[in-house]
Structures are given as structure tokens and as C-alpha cells.
Design a protein around this motif. Structure first.
Motif, PDB file in Angstrom:
ATOM      1  N   PHE A 123       0.847  -1.194   0.000  1.00 52.98           N
ATOM      2  CA  PHE A 123       0.000   0.000   0.000  1.00 52.98           C
ATOM      3  C   PHE A 123       0.879   1.239   0.000  1.00 52.98           C
ATOM      4  O   PHE A 123       1.865   1.304   0.732  1.00 52.98           O
ATOM      5  N   LYS A 124       0.511   2.220  -0.784  1.00 51.67           N
ATOM      6  CA  LYS A 124       1.188   3.513  -0.735  1.00 51.67           C
ATOM      7  C   LYS A 124       0.664   4.323   0.448  1.00 51.67           C
ATOM      8  O   LYS A 124      -0.526   4.293   0.756  1.00 51.67           O
ATOM      9  N   VAL A 125       1.555   5.091   1.070  1.00 48.13           N
ATOM     10  CA  VAL A 125       1.183   6.038   2.126  1.00 48.13           C
ATOM     11  C   VAL A 125       1.540   7.425   1.630  1.00 48.13           C
ATOM     12  O   VAL A 125       2.686   7.656   1.225  1.00 48.13           O
ATOM     13  N   THR A 126       0.587   8.341   1.657  1.00 49.04           N
ATOM     14  CA  THR A 126       0.834   9.653   1.060  1.00 49.04           C
ATOM     15  C   THR A 126      -0.061  10.716   1.675  1.00 49.04           C
ATOM     16  O   THR A 126      -1.090  10.382   2.276  1.00 49.04           O
ATOM     17  N   VAL A 127       0.354  11.966   1.560  1.00 43.79           N
ATOM     18  CA  VAL A 127      -0.562  13.060   1.890  1.00 43.79           C
ATOM     19  C   VAL A 127      -0.902  13.863   0.639  1.00 43.79           C
ATOM     20  O   VAL A 127      -1.625  14.864   0.708  1.00 43.79           O
ATOM     21  N   THR A 141       6.516   6.404  -0.079  1.00 45.58           N
ATOM     22  CA  THR A 141       6.521   5.536   1.093  1.00 45.58           C
ATOM     23  C   THR A 141       5.351   4.555   1.029  1.00 45.58           C
ATOM     24  O   THR A 141       4.361   4.799   0.337  1.00 45.58           O
ATOM     25  N   LEU A 167       3.347   0.899   3.263  1.00 44.95           N
ATOM     26  CA  LEU A 167       3.162   0.170   4.518  1.00 44.95           C
ATOM     27  C   LEU A 167       4.031  -1.090   4.488  1.00 44.95           C
ATOM     28  O   LEU A 167       4.109  -1.786   3.478  1.00 44.95           O
TER      29      LEU A 167
END
Lengths: 463, 463
Positions: free
Chosen positions: A174-178, A203, A205
Motif C-alpha cells: 500500500f502507498k502512504v501519502t498526503v 513511502t 506500509l
């Protein structure tokens, strides 16, 4: 008057018999007649309910009779013997306070519900016997795992959940992003500019804490992780979830044999701990979920686990290739059907299979002298197949660098992992244990969605 | 010959004195002369090193002398008394096997390094005294927390990490997605079509497990979470990280006073446990990191924590408003300067502040009869300020629905949370404890980056 839990009453009955007590809990069943009634109350502290008897001498006798399943009560009374009944005692009510009347549309009326239906009310299902048992055992076993490792002096390491590397390439991430995917910042070339993301880079998980925890292994000798891991794999099976917990011990000055010894000891410890510390729940599973459970677990406790190399195992399996959907030959990854045949038909007990072909295993596993296999091991158990996977790690810098080249991995992405081999890198080994798999094995529950409080799978992220 | 750990030698010296033993570990210091030498070895099992003496009678005397810091050795020898030395024993080597020679460019040569520098080699820093102490205490305290709650019969719940709701609106959240932000699927209107994302909807990383764990509290009575939580806040302070671990107990048939009692008992338990189970590490902190540490912790252990309402606290603080950068008046959220004044100057011990104005607290906190305050509590401790925040939860359906309206929250997003109030929702309470804050408090370490193995903060996601 002493407020007590139902667990205290069951565990210290002698102390409380003929005493005035106060309990608080929820109605599981209620039956009334003209002059008296019975309520089974569960207070959450214990698997079993306590029976409360009440009669018309109480001011609010009629109101008590109107209580519904899941209503909450506080009861003061005397714990009296109840010879011949299901339980040897009951609470004779002298005062009943109504804390909360549950709506009559409460979804868990007294009838059997399918596990599928109960998943849709995951916020209420721990109030049923099955899920009360599952989630208390889950808690007890989580603690058993900590206790096992801590008493051996292992250091618990919280490895990071958000990661900038793709670890061992163990699975889809999974991608982690803002960033706003509707309109992400872009570079001149039109690609997404992750330099503006929260961490200034892409980034994800984590899929495993292993590489991170190896750094702590080289400082603390014996370490373990116990935390959530993630797979963005769209596999709609009963054994896969997108979010699950994993235990990953790592031991230094240790080889593959030490690793297998630790895994066997741990498995026996947690089974014994669950049987000793959640006896009512385990008996419930054995009676209602899987009637072979106790037999299966006793078999593990009383066996010395078997050992066989992959190469020997393949020879044995090739002789019975007609039994399998996928025939076996040297070089293939063993399927569940093969694993189960080995542990159920050939060994009839848990068995470690070791020394797999290097091409079907991860880059960090230690190359054997035959140059064809690596010092990997899987633990297979009857009824399931693989429950643990591990290996000795490649501690030799040049060998590891060569393996990374074969896998197309860039050294600069792993400089810190390679540093471990540059500065006092000793032999070490470790394994991974999927926590939910263990709970399924210990309970007989067959769907991973039923051992996770609020499961996350493809197209499912409710509550 | 018996292979032992350095911890065994220190803890059971009598057993091993004058025995032949084998240890394996890493060189911390090495000094040689013409005829003999001394090596301090750390094997990761224990904070202290063991001294090994070796002399020219060994075949490989010269080679041993060339070993560098962090090289790994296996030593066989006799544990002999060493009167007058720093330690009352040393290992007289009879055989030394060199396991791994560390490169001469090893970054942790024997000199002081700044914490800032050590963060850049986070994969090696647990090999230093300070970080060996920090991360062993972190492990010991994590276990103490489990032990405390498990022995009280609390059920440990793994609440979900990936969430489809924004919980309590506690902070900025990280998005979790498998969509390609360079080219996401779009609806006809041009907005991103999250229906094609992994979960078929927008998802994020959790900021708190509280709402989820309340559902288990209504089944198991006493429960707790202990897991990672996330904030996508760009606050570059010494006290904030994007990823941190949190403990959230939740108790049923309980009010705010029970909540505070539990928090006080827990704090004392874990401090006592750390002092008892990591004495060498705690003594190191007291000597080298914060000379007031023991005094501060003893003060907590020996105090009955203070209690004051927010309204009373504001009255006391208003009298000394000239002391503060931000003057106090009723209705404001207390700043760290106010919190520290209360606990350090007024109470001189830990103090619970309770019953805060409803407008500065979360929607789920129980409304007091004054209709102006809620049954919230913060625990303030000297040297830090707030270390725990909690509340009694609103169990009354209509009151909760009104509060949600005031906060602009949609009932349909919280139907399952409201269900808890519909079906036997009893009084309950809970709190949150930031795990890293506790480790900082117990160690005297002043930067959160130095109590997390691989810290994640804005623009920092290495290793």
C-alpha cells in the motif's frame, strides 16, 4: 457490599459462597413467570454466565421482567448453592438496578447466526459465545508470545510501519501519502513530485519488519517484533487479509537448527498457555468449532517435531505424485496439498522442511555449501500446512552482494543492511509467524475474517 | 563447555565462578601489550560488558590483538575472581575464535557522538550504551504494560490500522491507497474514483483505536489497545513523530474516578517495573542523561496523585498570570507552561486535571450536569506536563447525538458507535498514553527521535 466480577465468582467460589455480592453485567437470557424469574448475566470478565434468580419480593419485579437481551443490570444479592443445576451456585437477587435497557431491535437475539452475517455487525459480534472465545484467546495468546520471548531475555522491537523501501519484495504494498491524487504536484517531466510528499519520497506500509529487526539483533543478540504488516493483494481467500499481525524473532550466534528449536519451543509454549489460561474458551472450540482440536493440539505438545530436507521431501512426494493436482519435482515451491501430505500422511505430526532451492527463496537466506539450496525452513502442521517460515540469514558480505545482484537489487538501497555484514556480522537466523494463522489453528476457526476484530480485505474496510 | 550469556554471568555469578564457560559477543574495547591483553565484550544480553583477559599462551595471540571495535569473538575460558577491579570477575581466555572482523571504518569508534549524528546511523546506534539502554527499557516497559493489564483480566484488542473513517478528527491523516497518483481512475465529473481503490473507498492510517475499542469494552468490560498510530502533521518538534505507539485502555461500569485510579496505578506499576527489571539501564540514565531522574520517579511512586478541576486550576493560574507567555482564562486549552506550573510549582507531584470546558474537548466525552464541562481528565507530571489524556464517554444516546450535531458529524458515519448506546450502553471511560512519551519520561531522553528505532517525521523516512 463487595462488587466482584463473574470471573472471581467462578475462580474463587469457596470465598464468595453465601456472601452478599454485587455484580454488573449484560443480560444474555431472561425467563420470567408470575412469581419469579431467571437471568443469565455475562459481565465480560468471563466466558461463562452467572445465573441470577429474582422474585416478586423485589419492588421492581415487573420492570426487571421486561429487560431484553443485552440490557445492563447491577445486581446485589447472595451467592447461594444450587445443587443439581448446570452451575453449582446462583445469585439470589435482593436488589436489581437497571442500568440500560437494550432496544428490542437488538440484532443478536437468541438464535444461531451465520459467521457471514456476524461480520456485518463486527461491532457487536464479540458479545456472542464464539467471538468472545476467539478474541479472548487472541488476547491471551498475544500475551503468551510476549511472555515467552521476554522471559528468555529477548528485546521487543517496534520496527517501522511506514517504510521507504520495498523490503524483501514480499508482496504488493500500500502507498502512504498526503498528496491529493486528484491533483498531485508534478515535476517538469509530468511525473508525480514525491519530493513534496510528507516524507519527501515515496513511502509504503511495511510487509515485514525482518530487515529492520536484524539491525537490532546485531546489538541485542535475541530480539523479536510483534506488529501489524500489510499486503495489497487482491486474494479473496479465507486465509488472507490486507492487514494482519506478525511475530518475527531473530537470534544471533545462531544457525538454522537453533531457529527450528526456538520455533518448536515457542509453538508448544503458546498452545500450553492457551489451554491453561483460557480453558473454558478452548473447551468451547473443541465442542462447537472443531471436534478434533484437543487431539490435534495434544499431538503437537507430545511430539518431537519431525525434520526433513526439501530434497528428501521431494523424493518421498514424487512416489505419490498421482495423489496431487500439481505433481512434485525438485525445484518447485511446495503447494499446500504437498505440505499437508507430508505432515498429515507421512509424519503425522509437525515437521520442519529445510534447505529449499535458492531460486524459490528470498535473497537474504544463507547459501548452503551445495550452492543450490539455502538454509531456509518452513514448519508444517497437520490441518493447515505452513505456519512458520524462516531461515538462517546470509552473514557473508560477498555472498550476500552476489545474491542481491542475482535478484536485481541495488546495493545503495540496502547499504545499512550490508553494513551489518561489514561490522561484526555473525551468524544469525529468524522466522515469521502469522499471528492470525496461529489463532485460527488454536481455535479451529476457518476464516481469517473471524479472528480479526475489524478485518480489512479487498473492498472491505468497515467500522 | 557451557555456552552462557553475559547476563547469566552477572546475575548468577556464584554459580559460574571458577567454571569453564563459553561466551560469544562483540568487542567494545581492546587493549594489548606485548604479553597480554584485555577485551571488553558485550553480547547483547546485558547492559554491562564482561572483561576478557588473554595472553601470549594462546596460539592466535597476535591475531586477537588486531581485532577492532565491533568484531565478533567466541571465547572459552574460566571465570575467575578479579578483586579490586570494576567488576569482581573476569573471563580468563583459554581459546578465542574470531567470528567476524569489523572493518576499520566502523563508525562507532570509542568517542562521544552527538545524538544527531547517531540518528543518521540508526541501524548501528543500539550498539552504544545510551541506545542499548533506551531500547531495552522500551522493550521492558512494553511488556510491563501488557503484564499490568493482563493480570487484571483486560483483553488486548488489535484495533485496525487502516481505517475508512476519520475517527475523532484527532489530527491530519495519511492516505492509504493502491491507486497511481500519476494517473488515477476518474469519475465522469473528473474526481478520483476511489471505488477502484483497494478497499473501494478512501482509507487512511488510524489516529486512535478508541472508538473501535469501545465496541470491545461493551463485550469484555475491560480492554486495551497497544499499537501504532499516525499523524500527518508537519510539526518539527522534539515531542512529535508521524508514527508512534499508543496504549488505550477502556473500562466499563466505570466513571471518571475509576479511570484516574487506573491511570495512577498503571503509571506506578510501570515505573516500578522498569526500576526492578532494568536496574543497570535506569542507573545509567540517572547518571548520564538526567541526574534528577530517580528523584522524579521516586516522587511519583511515593505520591498520591493530586486532583483538581479545570475550573479550580484556572482560578489558581489566573493569580500568577504574569508568569506566563499566554495568560490563562476560563475556556482556553491549557498550554504546556500552565500544565508544568500546576504540577511542578503548585502540586509538586503528578496531578489530574478534570472537567474541562466542553468546547475544547472531543464529542464523545461525557457532558457534565453543568452543561458547560465534560468528564475529561489529563494527567500532568513534573518535567513534562500532560502524559495521559482521557475521559468518561458519553453513554446517553440523545446527548451523544446532540453533541455530534454540534460537531457537524454525520450520524450515518458513526452508526455502529451509536449502536453501542442503543444496546446496553453502560457508563465507561478510558484514556490514551503515548508510549514514546513514557519512554522519554522514564529515560530522561528529550527527543522522541531517540526513543524510536527508526523514527518517521516530516521529510524523514530512512532505513
Amino acid at each position: 457490599m463487595q462488587a466482584v466480577t463473574v470471573k472471581q465468582i467462578f475462580r474463587e467460589t469457596e470465598t464468595f459462597l453465601n456472601q452478599k455480592l454485587e455484580i454488573s453485567g449484560w443480560v444474555r437470557t431472561i425467563r420470567t413467570s408470575k412469581a419469579f424469574g431467571f437471568i443469565e448475566i455475562n459481565d465480560g470478565s468471563f466466558f461463562e454466565n452467572i445465573q441470577v434468580v429474582f422474585d416478586e419480593s423485589l419492588d421492581n419485579f415487573l420492570e426487571i421482567g421486561k429487560q431484553t437481551i443485552s440490557s445492563a443490570l447491577r445486581v446485589q444479592g447472595t451467592l447461594v448453592p444450587s445443587p443439581g443445576a448446570k452451575q453449582p451456585f446462583e445469585l439470589k437477587a435482593e436488589h436489581v438496578e437497571i442500568l440500560a435497557l437494550a432496544g428490542g431491535d437488538y440484532p443478536l437475539q437468541k438464535k444461531r447466526h451465520s459467521f457471514e452475517y456476524l461480520r456485518t455487525i463486527a461491532h457487536l459480534r464479540p458479545r456472542t459465545n464464539t467471538f468472545a472465545a476467539v478474541f479472548r484467546v487472541r488476547s491471551v495468546v498475544a500475551y503468551a508470545i510476549h511472555k515467552f520471548f521476554q522471559e528468555k531475555g529477548f528485546v521487543y522491537v517496534h520496527t517501522p510501519i511506514i517504510t521507504g523501501s520495498d523490503a524483501e519484495g514480499a508482496g504488493e504494498m500500500f502507498k502512504v501519502t498526503v498528496l491529493d491524487p486528484a491533483n498531485p504536484p508534478r515535476n517538469d517531466a509530468g511525473t508525480v513530485n514525491y519530493g513534496e510528499d510528507f516524507f519527501g519520497k515515496e513511502t509504503s506500509l511495511t510487509v515485514s519488519g525482518q530487515l529492520n529487526v536484524e539491525t537490532y539483533c546485531m546489538a541485542f543478540r535475541n530480539v523479536y517484533t510483534f506488529g501489524p504488516t500489510f499486503r495489497a493483494e487482491n486474494s479473496n481467500t479465507a486465509r488472507h487479509a490486507a492487514e494482519f499481525w506478525m511475530i518475527e524473532p531473530e537470534i544471533a550466534f545462531a544457525e538454522l537448527a537453533d531457529n527450528m528449536k526456538l520455533a518448536e519451543e515457542m509453538m508448544k509454549y503458546i498452545i500450553r498457555y492457551a489451554l491453561d489460561n483460557a480453558p473454558e474458551e478452548m473447551a468451547f472450540f473443541n465442542k462447537f468449532v472443531d471436534k478434533t482440536l484437543f487431539e490435534r493440539l495434544e499431538n503437537i505438545l507430545n511430539s518431537d517435531f519431525g525434520h526433513i530436507t526439501y530434497t528428501e521431501a521431494v523424493k518421498l512426494l514424487e512416489k505419490v505424485n498421482t495423489e496431487f493436482e500439481y505433481p512434485v519435482h525438485w525445484g518447485i515451491d511446495l503447494q499446500t496439498e504437498h505440505e499437508r501430505y507430508l505432515t498429515e500422511k507421512i509424519f503425522k505430526k509437525p515437521v520442519f522442511v529445510s534447505d529449499y532451492p535458492k531460486d524459490i527463496k528470498a535473497f537474504y537466506m544463507r547459501l548452503n555449501d551445495d550452492n543450490k539450496t539455502v538454509a531456509a525452513m518452513d514448519l508444517l502442521v497437520p490441518g493447515v500446512g505452513e505456519i512458520i517460515g524462516g531461515s538462517q540469514r546470509e552473514e557473508r558480505l560477498e555472498v550476500l552482494e552476489n545474491r542481491m545482484k542475482e535478484f536485481g537489487l541495488k546495493e545503495e538501497d540496502y547499504y545499512w543492511y550490508l553494513d551489518l555484514r561489514r561490522y561484526g556480522g555473525v551468524k544469525h537466523a529468524g522466522y515469521g509467524l502469522g499471528f492470525e494463522r496461529v489463532i485460527m489453528y488454536l481455535s479451529g476457526m476457518s476464516n481469517i475474517r473471524d479472528v480479526i476484530s475489524f478485518p480489512r480485505t479487498a473492498n472491505m474496510c468497515e467500522f
